[in-house]
Scaffold this active site. Structure first.
Site, mmCIF file in Angstrom:
data_model
loop_
_atom_site.group_PDB
_atom_site.id
_atom_site.type_symbol
_atom_site.label_atom_id
_atom_site.label_comp_id
_atom_site.label_asym_id
_atom_site.label_seq_id
_atom_site.Cartn_x
_atom_site.Cartn_y
_atom_site.Cartn_z
ATOM 1 N N ARG A 189 32.361 75.842 10.282
ATOM 2 C CA ARG A 189 32.736 77.038 11.052
ATOM 3 C C ARG A 189 33.021 76.730 12.518
ATOM 4 O O ARG A 189 33.438 77.603 13.272
ATOM 5 C CB ARG A 189 31.640 78.100 10.946
ATOM 6 C CG ARG A 189 30.327 77.768 11.621
ATOM 7 C CD ARG A 189 29.258 78.812 11.275
ATOM 8 N NE ARG A 189 27.970 78.531 11.893
ATOM 9 C CZ ARG A 189 27.538 79.072 13.030
ATOM 10 N NH1 ARG A 189 28.318 79.904 13.684
ATOM 11 N NH2 ARG A 189 26.359 78.773 13.517
ATOM 12 N N ASP A 361 20.461 74.712 20.553
ATOM 13 C CA ASP A 361 20.260 76.102 20.180
ATOM 14 C C ASP A 361 19.983 76.196 18.675
ATOM 15 O O ASP A 361 20.886 76.012 17.887
ATOM 16 C CB ASP A 361 21.457 76.965 20.584
ATOM 17 C CG ASP A 361 22.812 76.345 20.214
ATOM 18 O OD1 ASP A 361 22.927 75.108 20.122
ATOM 19 O OD2 ASP A 361 23.760 77.119 20.025
ATOM 20 N N GLU A 555 25.773 68.533 8.827
ATOM 21 C CA GLU A 555 25.511 68.639 10.272
ATOM 22 C C GLU A 555 24.175 68.022 10.663
ATOM 23 O O GLU A 555 24.041 67.408 11.720
ATOM 24 C CB GLU A 555 25.526 70.126 10.625
ATOM 25 C CG GLU A 555 25.147 70.492 12.030
ATOM 26 C CD GLU A 555 24.952 71.997 12.194
ATOM 27 O OE1 GLU A 555 25.266 72.496 13.281
ATOM 28 O OE2 GLU A 555 24.496 72.670 11.244
#
Length: 618
Positions: A189, A361, A555
């Protein structure tokens, strides 16, 4: 050897037999016989096991796309680590490469983050060339082209938060052709050019001899600093007030050192831009520079960050919503559109946006306090800027560098670096714990939270040998698990209740940038053996998951279970595909290529045999 067969028929037969969960992949979760026979008039080949069957699926798909009536049998039986490296080099980087120009616009505009019917591209006030170029393209792509104001305020950014438009990047004109400088996106994304992701991606690009692409990434960052005033969190409209961890000097240096023919003028221009970023983004008083001489993350903006997923802030908003007798969604909508004022929430979101600026984050290490912290990793990165400037000016400019009517030499930057090191040792180093910790300049206390970021001073060569020895002996073992280095130690989360959501940058998750930085830090201080172990653990995790799950390169990982099945906010990117992974994930790809380039031959052999790290190191 070329093995001729009916590609479509074989593909359907394979999926019918082996893809029992119907996800268009062949993984260890499927319950098929795990045995398939390829037949031709003259011979047959037996394919057995999840890994080899998933290779077959991938090769059939590639053959179909290339209109071939054969597959190369050597590709089916490639050793696992060798195959991953080949896929990264041959396919994944291409799958992640974008250009912001006529050829590449469609790929960028068809994006879930675009929140309007008509896609929007924002052009900096100072880029007339880009303004003219994209206005000509507007009718072709049904594109809205907006010129940004000369001064970009938080209020302005807040006013366009609902649009999710793309921010222009660098263009080049060769003869009569205008093209965008290509760049690599993280993947899944994340379909924009991100800040610190780009540095780690560049490491992989340089290893894979993609110098032109790595150099183009540097050009796009020059454009961002020149026209937006900073390296952006990413080139999306709601990131205009936010930067990311500073690695630009490292990018410049590594690209320049990879050039076979050194272009000194290129280096001069990039150094000027990097010094500009250092002075205007990081060293202006009252912003990201604290009074104690160290730096912090301090993202500008108003209210709720618009990029978060629904429900992310429910726990924060709930008491305020209940006090107003509103539902959480009603309160969130009113606060987001500034129809309700709440200074407590405003203060919270200064920290929250700063967390996002940090790239971490999210993490309990910096939640609710980030803008008050001199974090270890940021100050290590800026120390690296200062030492890079000193060394590059001495090496390539005869110790004389003029920029903006000011003379810089090695002594100037070395003095700044030494000053930063002294303050870091005074405020961030904890002798009793043998570790560097973030410092809260409001409370004037260290934040005792053992994180992988504590080791950035080894990467930047700030630590003394004695400090490094102590950290590696006492602190590093608390971060090392089966599959690599965790984002923080388990005990760092001891004050967090069991019912709270896991933060994705904390234990038990491990991330590529932490691995890569710590490997380099260990090597800097003579711990080659320990570096080899940690490289092996990480590469084994990548290789095992790719072998078991149809080539998945994600990821991040849960390093305790050595699995890509991560249970934290945002899930795990790079795992959602059909038949074949087209791109992996940017910095995971890079970590694999870097690790493989550093791993000794004996361990490479063991990696291809998928020997568990427990057998080798525990």
């Amino acid at each position: 050897m070329k093995f001729k067969l009916n590609i479509n028929q074989t593909l359907q037969q394979l999926l019918k037999q082996e893809d029992t969960d119907k996800d268009k992949r062949i993984t260890v979760d499927d319950k098929g016989p795990k045995r398939f026979i390829l037949k031709s008039p003259s011979e047959e080949i037996v394919i057995e096991g999840t890994y080899y069957l998933s290779n077959l699926l991938q090769e059939l798909v590639l053959a179909k796309e290339n209109n071939q009536d054969f597959i190369e049998t050597e590709s089916l039986f490639q050793l696992p680590a060798d195959r991953i490296s080949k896929m990264i080099r041959k396919y994944f980087w291409d799958g992640l490469t974008r250009t912001l120009d006529e050829k590449g616009l469609e790929k960028l505009l068809l994006d879930s983050k675009s929140k309007t019917d008509k896609p929007i591209i924002y052009i900096p006030f100072t880029d007339n060339f880009g303004w003219q170029y994209f206005r000509k393209l507007a009718p072709i792509f049904n594109l809205k082209v907006v010129q940004l104001p000369k001064i970009i305020s938080s209020e302005y950014v807040s006013s366009i938060n609902n649009e999710g438009g793309i921010l222009a990047l660098a263009l080049k004109k060769e003869d009569q052709n205008i093209e965008g400088f290509p760049f690599v996106v993280p993947g899944a994304r994340f379909n924009e050019m991100y800040g610190w992701d780009s540095y780690f991606e560049n490491i992989g690009l340089l290893i894979d001899q993609k110098l032109d692409l790595a150099q183009s990434m540097v050009e796009n960052f020059e454009y961002q600093i020149t026209h937006y005033g900073k390296i952006l969190n990413a080139n999306r409209s709601y990131y205009l007030t936010r930067t990311q961890p500073p690695f630009y000097s490292s990018m410049i240096r590594e690209v320049y050192e990879a050039m076979t023919v050194k272009d000194q003028e290129w280096l001069r221009k990039k150094l000027e831009i990097c010094i500009k970023e250092y002075e205007t983004v990081w060293m202006e008083n009252g912003k990201r520079l604290a009074e104690n001489g160290l730096n912090r993350y301090f993202a500008q903006g108003i209210g709720l960050p618009p990029e978060t997923e629904p429900g992310h802030y429910d726990a924060i908003l709930k008491p305020f919503a209940e006090a107003e007798n509103l539902s959480i969604s009603e309160y969130e909508n009113l606060y987001y559109h500034r129809k309700i004022e709440n200074k407590t929430l405003d203060a919270y979101f200064v920290h929250d946006r700063s967390v996002r600026e940090s790239g971490h984050d999210t993490s309990y290490r910096i939640e609710g306090n980030c803008a008050h912290l001199n974090v270890v990793e940021l100050n290590a990165m800026l120390y690296k800027y200062e030492t890079d400037f000193a060394e590059l000016i001495a090496l390539y400019f005869d110790n004389y560098f003029e920029y903006n009517s000011k003379i810089y030499n090695k002594k100037y930057w070395a003095k700044k670096a030494e000053s930063r090191k002294k303050i870091m040792n005074r405020l961030l180093w904890n002798e009793q714990e043998s570790c560097f910790f973030d410092y809260n300049f409001k409370t004037q206390k260290q934040n005792i939270f053992l994180s992988a970021t504590s080791f950035f001073p080894l990467w930047a060569k700030i630590a003394t040998q004695e400090q490094a020895d102590k950290m590696i002996e006492k602190c590093l073992p608390k971060l090392v698990f089966l599959g690599g280095i965790a984002g923080c130690s388990e005990e760092a989360l001891s004050t967090i209740s069991k019912g709270q959501m896991q933060r994705q940058w904390d234990f038990p998750n491990g991330w590529p940038p932490h691995q890569m930085v710590i490997w380099r830090g260990l090597i800097n201080y003579g711990y080659e053996g320990k570096a080899q172990e940690l490289i092996y653990r990480w590469l084994w995790t990548i290789t095992k998951n790719a072998s078991d799950y149809n080539g998945t390169v994600p990821e991040k990982f849960d390093v305790v279970s050595a699995s890509h099945k991560v249970f934290a906010e945002y899930g795990n990117q790079g795992t959602d595909f059909e038949y074949i992974s087209r791109e992996g994930f940017g910095w995971m790809n890079a970590s694999f290529q870097l690790g493989l380039s550093l791993l000794n031959e004996d361990l490479k052999t063991k990696l291809n045999q998928l020997i568990n790290p427990i057998e080798l190191f525990n």
